[in-house]
Design an enzyme around this catalytic site. Structure first.
Site, mmCIF file in Angstrom:
data_model
loop_
_atom_site.group_PDB
_atom_site.id
_atom_site.type_symbol
_atom_site.label_atom_id
_atom_site.label_comp_id
_atom_site.label_asym_id
_atom_site.label_seq_id
_atom_site.Cartn_x
_atom_site.Cartn_y
_atom_site.Cartn_z
ATOM 1 N N GLY A 17 0.837 -1.200 0.000
ATOM 2 C CA GLY A 17 0.000 0.000 0.000
ATOM 3 C C GLY A 17 0.868 1.245 0.000
ATOM 4 N N ASN A 20 -1.774 7.780 1.645
ATOM 5 C CA ASN A 20 -1.332 8.820 2.575
ATOM 6 C C ASN A 20 -0.628 8.205 3.787
ATOM 7 O OD1 ASN A 20 -2.882 11.023 4.840
ATOM 8 N ND2 ASN A 20 -1.548 11.754 3.228
ATOM 9 N N PHE A 119 -10.056 -2.661 -0.015
ATOM 10 C CA PHE A 119 -9.228 -3.320 -1.037
ATOM 11 C C PHE A 119 -8.427 -4.505 -0.500
ATOM 12 C CE2 PHE A 119 -9.104 1.345 -2.289
ATOM 13 C CZ PHE A 119 -10.160 1.245 -3.182
ATOM 14 N N LYS A 272 -13.381 4.401 16.012
ATOM 15 C CA LYS A 272 -13.176 5.845 16.236
ATOM 16 C C LYS A 272 -13.496 6.644 14.978
ATOM 17 C CE LYS A 272 -9.343 6.448 13.770
ATOM 18 N NZ LYS A 272 -9.151 7.379 12.671
HETATM 19 N N1 LIG Z 1 -4.190 8.810 6.272
HETATM 20 C C1 LIG Z 1 -4.110 8.791 7.592
HETATM 21 O O1 LIG Z 1 -3.910 9.830 8.268
HETATM 22 C C2 LIG Z 1 -4.193 7.465 8.310
HETATM 23 C C3 LIG Z 1 -3.601 7.355 9.570
HETATM 24 C C4 LIG Z 1 -3.671 6.152 10.255
HETATM 25 C C5 LIG Z 1 -4.322 5.070 9.673
HETATM 26 N N2 LIG Z 1 -4.884 5.201 8.448
HETATM 27 C C6 LIG Z 1 -5.520 3.992 7.879
HETATM 28 O O2 LIG Z 1 -4.599 3.406 6.971
HETATM 29 C C7 LIG Z 1 -5.297 2.727 5.913
HETATM 30 C C8 LIG Z 1 -4.738 3.197 4.585
HETATM 31 O O3 LIG Z 1 -5.013 4.577 4.449
HETATM 32 P P1 LIG Z 1 -4.188 5.548 3.475
HETATM 33 O O4 LIG Z 1 -4.317 6.909 4.073
HETATM 34 O O5 LIG Z 1 -2.825 5.032 3.240
HETATM 35 O O6 LIG Z 1 -4.986 5.417 2.099
HETATM 36 P P2 LIG Z 1 -5.586 6.601 1.210
HETATM 37 O O7 LIG Z 1 -6.802 7.143 1.878
HETATM 38 O O8 LIG Z 1 -4.508 7.573 0.872
HETATM 39 O O9 LIG Z 1 -6.113 5.836 -0.076
HETATM 40 C C9 LIG Z 1 -5.510 5.927 -1.315
HETATM 41 C C10 LIG Z 1 -4.779 4.657 -1.648
HETATM 42 O O10 LIG Z 1 -5.698 3.641 -2.074
HETATM 43 C C11 LIG Z 1 -5.141 3.017 -3.216
HETATM 44 N N3 LIG Z 1 -6.140 2.354 -4.041
HETATM 45 C C12 LIG Z 1 -7.139 2.919 -4.786
HETATM 46 N N4 LIG Z 1 -7.823 1.945 -5.427
HETATM 47 C C13 LIG Z 1 -7.254 0.761 -5.082
HETATM 48 C C14 LIG Z 1 -7.519 -0.591 -5.410
HETATM 49 N N5 LIG Z 1 -8.531 -0.927 -6.220
HETATM 50 N N6 LIG Z 1 -6.740 -1.557 -4.873
HETATM 51 C C15 LIG Z 1 -5.727 -1.232 -4.040
HETATM 52 N N7 LIG Z 1 -5.420 0.037 -3.691
HETATM 53 C C16 LIG Z 1 -6.181 1.017 -4.199
HETATM 54 C C17 LIG Z 1 -4.490 4.172 -3.943
HETATM 55 O O11 LIG Z 1 -3.583 3.691 -4.909
HETATM 56 C C18 LIG Z 1 -3.810 4.874 -2.797
HETATM 57 O O12 LIG Z 1 -2.564 4.274 -2.510
HETATM 58 C C19 LIG Z 1 -6.783 3.048 6.139
HETATM 59 O O13 LIG Z 1 -7.420 1.972 6.766
HETATM 60 C C20 LIG Z 1 -6.760 4.268 7.046
HETATM 61 O O14 LIG Z 1 -7.896 4.357 7.911
HETATM 62 C C21 LIG Z 1 -4.819 6.369 7.743
HETATM 63 O O1 LIG Z 2 -7.962 11.045 8.565
HETATM 64 P P1 LIG Z 2 -8.759 9.902 9.148
HETATM 65 O O2 LIG Z 2 -10.101 10.348 9.620
HETATM 66 O O3 LIG Z 2 -8.798 8.732 8.215
HETATM 67 O O4 LIG Z 2 -7.982 9.467 10.458
HETATM 68 C C1 LIG Z 2 -6.597 9.382 10.382
HETATM 69 C C2 LIG Z 2 -6.003 8.540 11.480
HETATM 70 O O5 LIG Z 2 -6.683 7.336 11.632
HETATM 71 C C3 LIG Z 2 -5.851 9.285 12.765
HETATM 72 O O6 LIG Z 2 -5.169 8.485 13.702
#
Ligand SMILES: NC(=O)c1ccc[n+]([C@@H]2O[C@H](COP(=O)([O-])OP(=O)(O)OC[C@H]3O[C@@H](n4cnc5c(N)ncnc54)[C@H](O)[C@@H]3O)[C@@H](O)[C@H]2O)c1
Ligand SMILES: O=P(O)(O)OC[C@H](O)CO
Length: 413
Positions: A17, A20, A119, A272
């Site tokens: 992955g 972000n 995904f 959350k």
């Molecule tokens: N962004 C944050 O601040 C944050 C912080 C902590 C935890 N998380 C958690 O981490 C996980 C990943 O979040 P993120 O922020 O990296 O993702 P994101 O919200 O940035 O999602 C975009 C990603 O999804 C991918 N994508 C789109 N279509 C796809 C497909 N069909 N198959 C596979 N990948 C595909 C894109 O290529 C891109 O890499 C989530 O569960 C989120 O809740 C996010």
């Molecule tokens: O931006 P959100 O709402 O997906 O939350 C981001 C992280 O999960 C915070 O810890």
């Protein structure tokens, strides 16, 4: 550094992955792989769901030799930046963006799963049988896997699909802040059956030619018993334990506590997001901080009740209060997370949240909206909607069958 000590092999790490959070975690892992070269291979693979991106002419990342749309993996490997999902952050040069999932996970002993939760099942299905059978996983996903059979943690779904053990990482971690190296804490949960470090008789021979399949009875979070076969990590590798996981994730700006409560860490991270939507809704109404604190209080109680009711046998209730994955994540998410921000804008602009997500997030993905629907379908099946009024209210508001203004009286019943 550089000596292998008593071990002949180093761990290869792959991050599955590159969104972000995927890139922010990959940055951390690659930094640690470089600075702990005695136990980790320096090069870290990051699987990128390939797409093309257009770099504006006035961007420092613009390549006159490559003026047209460029593959995202090429851009990441050329300028060491994910210009779409984590713009403005330099990624380490030892992090390799790989468009081939099969190639990225090949020969890796540590797999870090970091994708939007919708995904993950398809992604894991596609690498079934193509990873090292003794690999170990960590899921950074915030969501729950709800299907016709019930509710599962993603660590369990990943583990079952791939035939490996998988733990979880979750905390108060807004990716953009972590990527800018602003201090935060996180929780890693890891509790494998003790076959890697505590049972030498289960280890394969040093040549690796003979492997031990250890069969054990496993009770999942819903209390279902199954027989799981897990392959012991060859003794050529340093055991994957709490200490090694700390070396994978801990940075001076990213403080890790390693615990054993995988269910508590995973459930907090998923639920959350639903509460953060409620916080965004009341903020969008202009109701102020007291109202936001009220939905956070009720939300936390529902998170604890949910854990107790459906995961009671395996969960440690202290995770909700004592660990970054619990109330700390609830607070940060309800202050500046994407779910909070999009829910707020959806009320302010009187637009569906899906529209806001599309307009504001540039391809990033909200997890709370899907989780609210998944949790609601599970609660409905259990006849428990009324016992979780905030979760139910959030779902109904998203569906358009309840107004935000009804929250105060609805959650008081
Ligand atoms: N962004 C944050 O601040 C944050 C912080 C902590 C935890 N998380 C958690 O981490 C996980 C990943 O979040 P993120 O922020 O990296 O993702 P994101 O919200 O940035 O999602 C975009 C990603 O999804 C991918 N994508 C789109 N279509 C796809 C497909 N069909 N198959 C596979 N990948 C595909 C894109 O290529 C891109 O890499 C989530 O569960 C989120 O809740 C996010
Ligand atoms: O931006 P959100 O709402 O997906 O939350 C981001 C992280 O999960 C915070 O810890």
């Amino acid at each position: 550094m550089g000596s292998l000590g008593p071990y002949q092999r180093k761990h290869k790490i792959t991050v599955v992955g590159s969104g972000n959070w995927g890139c922010a975690i990959a940055k951390i892992v690659a930094e640690n792989a470089a600075s702990n070269s005695d136990i980790f291979e320096k090069k870290v693979e990051m699987w990128v769901f390939e797409e093309t991106v257009e770099i504006p002419k006035d961007s420092p990342n613009y390549d006159p030799a490559n003026p047209g749309p460029e593959k995202l993996t090429h851009v990441i490997n050329r300028v060491h930046e994910n210009v779409k999902y984590l713009p403005g952050i330099k990624l380490p040069a030892n992090l390799h963006a790989n468009p081939s999932l099969e190639d990225a996970v090949k020969d890796s002993t540590i797999l870090v799963f970091n994708l939007p939760h919708q995904f993950i099942v398809k992604t894991c299905e596609s690498i079934k049988g193509k990873i090292l059978p003794y690999a170990r996983g960590i899921s950074c996903i915030k969501g729950v896997d709800v299907n016709e059979h019930g509710i599962n943690l993603f660590s369990e779904t990943i583990g079952k699909t791939l035939g490996i053990y998988c733990g979880a990482l979750s905390g108060a971690n807004i990716a953009n802040e972590v990527a800018k190296e602003k201090w935060s804490e996180t929780t890693v949960a890891y509790d494998p059956p003790h076959l890697d470090s505590k049972a030498p008789s289960l280890q394969p021979s040093p040549s690796g030619s003979q492997v031990d399949l250890v069969q054990f009875e496993h009770k999942d979070v819903s209390g279902n018993l199954s027989n799981v076969k897990l392959q012991a990590l060859p003794s050529e590798y340093p055991p994957i334990d709490h200490n090694v996981l700390k070396q994978v994730f801990h940075r001076p700006y990213f403080h890790v506590r390693v615990v054993s409560d995988v269910a508590g860490v995973s459930i907090s991270g998923a639920l959350k997001n639903v509460v953060a939507l409620a916080a965004g809704f009341v903020e969008g109404m202009g109701w102020g901080d007291n109202a936001k604190a009220a939905v956070m209080r009720v939300g936390l109680m529902e998170m604890v009740r949910f854990g107790d009711k459906f995961f009671g046998a395996t969960i440690d209730q202290r995770t909700f209060t004592d660990e970054s994955a619990g109330v700390a994540d609830l607070i940060t998410s309800s202050s500046g997370g994407r779910n909070f921000r999009c829910a707020k804008l959806s009320v302010e602009r009187n637009q569906p949240i899906e529209q806001i997500e599309k307009d504001e997030l540039n391809g990033q993905s909200l997890q709370g909206t899907l989780t609210a629907a998944e949790v609601n379908s599970f609660l409905k099946n259990q006849g428990q909607e009324e016992d979780f009024p905030l979760f139910t209210a959030v779902y109904r508001i998203l569906q358009g069958t309840m107004q935000v203004a009804e929250i105060p009286s609805y959650i008081e019943r």
